[in-house]
Enzyme design. Structure first.
Site, PDB file in Angstrom:
ATOM      1  N   LEU A 165     -10.975  59.132  55.327  1.00 31.43           N
ATOM      2  CA  LEU A 165     -11.279  59.814  56.590  1.00 31.43           C
ATOM      3  C   LEU A 165     -12.378  59.108  57.380  1.00 31.43           C
ATOM      4  O   LEU A 165     -13.352  58.616  56.821  1.00 31.43           O
ATOM      5  CB  LEU A 165     -11.694  61.267  56.312  1.00 31.43           C
ATOM      6  CG  LEU A 165     -10.614  62.137  55.641  1.00 31.43           C
ATOM      7  CD1 LEU A 165     -11.121  63.572  55.498  1.00 31.43           C
ATOM      8  CD2 LEU A 165      -9.285  62.101  56.387  1.00 31.43           C
TER       9      LEU A 165
ATOM     10  N   ALA B  58     -14.068  58.775  61.804  1.00 30.80           N
ATOM     11  CA  ALA B  58     -14.392  59.582  62.987  1.00 30.80           C
ATOM     12  C   ALA B  58     -13.144  60.040  63.750  1.00 30.80           C
ATOM     13  O   ALA B  58     -13.155  61.105  64.378  1.00 30.80           O
ATOM     14  CB  ALA B  58     -15.299  58.782  63.907  1.00 30.80           C
TER      15      ALA B  58
ATOM     16  N   HIS C 157     -10.123  60.904  62.418  1.00 27.99           N
ATOM     17  CA  HIS C 157      -9.618  62.091  61.717  1.00 27.99           C
ATOM     18  C   HIS C 157     -10.523  63.301  61.996  1.00 27.99           C
ATOM     19  O   HIS C 157     -10.046  64.411  62.252  1.00 27.99           O
ATOM     20  CB  HIS C 157      -9.609  61.863  60.208  1.00 27.99           C
ATOM     21  CG  HIS C 157      -8.724  60.743  59.739  1.00 27.99           C
ATOM     22  ND1 HIS C 157      -9.217  59.648  59.074  1.00 27.99           N
ATOM     23  CD2 HIS C 157      -7.386  60.560  59.830  1.00 27.99           C
ATOM     24  CE1 HIS C 157      -8.215  58.837  58.765  1.00 27.99           C
ATOM     25  NE2 HIS C 157      -7.089  59.360  59.221  1.00 27.99           N
TER      26      HIS C 157
ATOM     27  N   GLU D  35      -3.648  60.480  69.450  1.00 29.81           N
ATOM     28  CA  GLU D  35      -2.953  59.624  70.424  1.00 29.81           C
ATOM     29  C   GLU D  35      -3.007  58.158  70.010  1.00 29.81           C
ATOM     30  O   GLU D  35      -2.292  57.337  70.567  1.00 29.81           O
ATOM     31  CB  GLU D  35      -3.574  59.799  71.816  1.00 29.81           C
ATOM     32  CG  GLU D  35      -3.256  61.134  72.430  1.00 29.81           C
ATOM     33  CD  GLU D  35      -3.818  61.293  73.836  1.00 29.81           C
ATOM     34  OE1 GLU D  35      -4.653  60.457  74.244  1.00 29.81           O
ATOM     35  OE2 GLU D  35      -3.429  62.261  74.506  1.00 29.81           O
TER      36      GLU D  35
HETATM   37  P1  AMP Z   1      -3.578  58.467  59.244  1.00 32.75           P
HETATM   38  O1  AMP Z   1      -4.495  58.950  58.171  1.00 32.75           O
HETATM   39  O2  AMP Z   1      -3.846  57.066  59.686  1.00 32.75           O
HETATM   40  O3  AMP Z   1      -2.117  58.734  58.925  1.00 32.75           O
HETATM   41  O4  AMP Z   1      -3.899  59.344  60.515  1.00 32.75           O
HETATM   42  C1  AMP Z   1      -3.920  60.741  60.457  1.00 32.75           C
HETATM   43  C2  AMP Z   1      -4.080  61.288  61.850  1.00 32.75           C
HETATM   44  O5  AMP Z   1      -5.283  60.779  62.424  1.00 32.75           O
HETATM   45  C3  AMP Z   1      -2.932  60.875  62.787  1.00 32.75           C
HETATM   46  O6  AMP Z   1      -2.626  61.974  63.625  1.00 32.75           O
HETATM   47  C4  AMP Z   1      -3.545  59.730  63.563  1.00 32.75           C
HETATM   48  O7  AMP Z   1      -2.959  59.552  64.841  1.00 32.75           O
HETATM   49  C5  AMP Z   1      -4.979  60.208  63.686  1.00 32.75           C
HETATM   50  N1  AMP Z   1      -5.888  59.097  63.976  1.00 32.75           N
HETATM   51  C6  AMP Z   1      -5.992  57.921  63.310  1.00 32.75           C
HETATM   52  N2  AMP Z   1      -6.910  57.116  63.914  1.00 32.75           N
HETATM   53  C7  AMP Z   1      -7.381  57.808  64.987  1.00 32.75           C
HETATM   54  C8  AMP Z   1      -8.339  57.524  66.014  1.00 32.75           C
HETATM   55  N3  AMP Z   1      -9.001  56.368  66.052  1.00 32.75           N
HETATM   56  N4  AMP Z   1      -8.562  58.462  66.962  1.00 32.75           N
HETATM   57  C9  AMP Z   1      -7.903  59.652  66.944  1.00 32.75           C
HETATM   58  N5  AMP Z   1      -6.981  59.983  65.994  1.00 32.75           N
HETATM   59  C10 AMP Z   1      -6.735  59.077  65.031  1.00 32.75           C
END
Ligand code: AMP
Length: 281
Positions: A33, A35, A37, A148
């Site tokens: 996790l 910032a 997330h 996004e």
């Molecule tokens: P992940 O753990 O990479 O599968 O991401 C989980 C959620 O966090 C997904 O909805 C991603 O789009 C979101 N997420 C990942 N990186 C960012 C970021 N830099 N800013 C905003 N949301 C993010």
């Protein structure tokens, strides 16, 4: 923070809250996790009485040559961060809880997945759509929040909840960036120091191209210029660089001045994706 390892445990917690009339928010993640997330948890907090975060490194959304085995797994730190954000429940199942050995069902979303990461990572969106459908049906939240940063994924999830009549509101949260513009990502730890210096150029070049398109510059010229700049600034490969409609993902035509610009690029063995809004100012 309560921790559920099984679907049955998850349902015991959530059904209690639902019976009490509380609004439940879901934030699915693959852990490690950061910032980005945590910003989604904050959005869920403002909208919901209870926030459920999930951590599951979903094997179905990795291609055979991708980094499933080495994907960062940092559950202890993640738990501390979730406590810090005031999340109510972590659902962190093992693989066998999510996929039975004889599982034979997957969710496929058409059209939206025929471009961008759908082309460069075949099968990826089936894996995402299947696991998100399962998490939504396991939790039955009122609201679910996605970033996004993964804009195509956000559209795919909105489409599937509409098409499958899953009663949930899908909310998109803005991309959280480092101070130099690099979108925060669990995979950024793979970037060695030289690559880390090059990486922020992606956002900078996309932003310049988006501004040029929004102000009416020739579309193909703006994209060609951005492609050239990406190569010149040290990106080793470009999977795609495209300007598309923000809802349908249909490619923009000359004269269009609103939409989104999307890119997937490589720095040696590390793939970065990003996207920027194209809007008239
Ligand atoms: P992940 O753990 O990479 O599968 O991401 C989980 C959620 O966090 C997904 O909805 C991603 O789009 C979101 N997420 C990942 N990186 C960012 C970021 N830099 N800013 C905003 N949301 C993010």
């Amino acid at each position: 923070l309560e921790i559920a390892r099984t679907v049955s445990d998850l349902r015991t917690h959530v059904s209690k809250w639902r019976l009490a009339g509380e609004v439940i928010g879901l934030v699915p993640t693959m852990g490690a996790l950061h910032a980005g997330h945590l910003s989604l948890i904050k959005i869920a907090r403002t909208r919901c009485d209870r926030v459920v975060a999930t951590i599951f490194v979903n094997p179905r959304q990795f291609l055979p040559h991708e980094d499933y085995e080495s994907y960062p797994r940092t559950e202890k730190d993640d738990i501390d961060k979730l406590i810090g954000e005031g999340a109510d429940l972590l659902f962190s199942p093992i693989n066998s809880e999510m996929y039975q050995p004889d599982a034979a069902t997957s969710v496929t979303v058409s059209n939206l997945t025929n471009c961008l990461c759908g082309t460069t990572r075949p099968g990826f969106f089936d894996g995402v759509a299947t696991v998100v459908t399962k998490l939504l049906l396991q939790t039955l939240p009122n609201v679910a929040v996605f970033g996004e940063k993964d804009y195509q994924q956000l559209l795919v999830i909105k489409r599937l909840t509409t098409d499958l009549d899953i009663p949930v509101e899908i909310i998109g949260g803005p991309t959280i960036r480092e101070s130099d513009g690099l979108a925060v990502s669990s995979r950024n730890i793979y970037l060695k120091s030289q690559a880390r210096r090059v990486a922020p150029n992606l956002f900078r070049i996309l932003t310049t191209a988006a501004e040029a398109i929004a102000s009416g510059d020739d579309l193909s010229h703006a994209l060609l210029k951005a492609k050239y700049e990406l190569q010149a600034s040290g990106f080793t490969n470009i999977d795609y660089l495209d300007a598309r409609n923000s809802k349908t993902l249909v490619q923009l035509s000359d004269g269009d001045t609103t939409g989104r610009i999307f890119a997937s690029v490589w720095l040696d063995t590390v793939r970065l994706i990003d996207n920027v809004l194209i809007e008239k100012v």
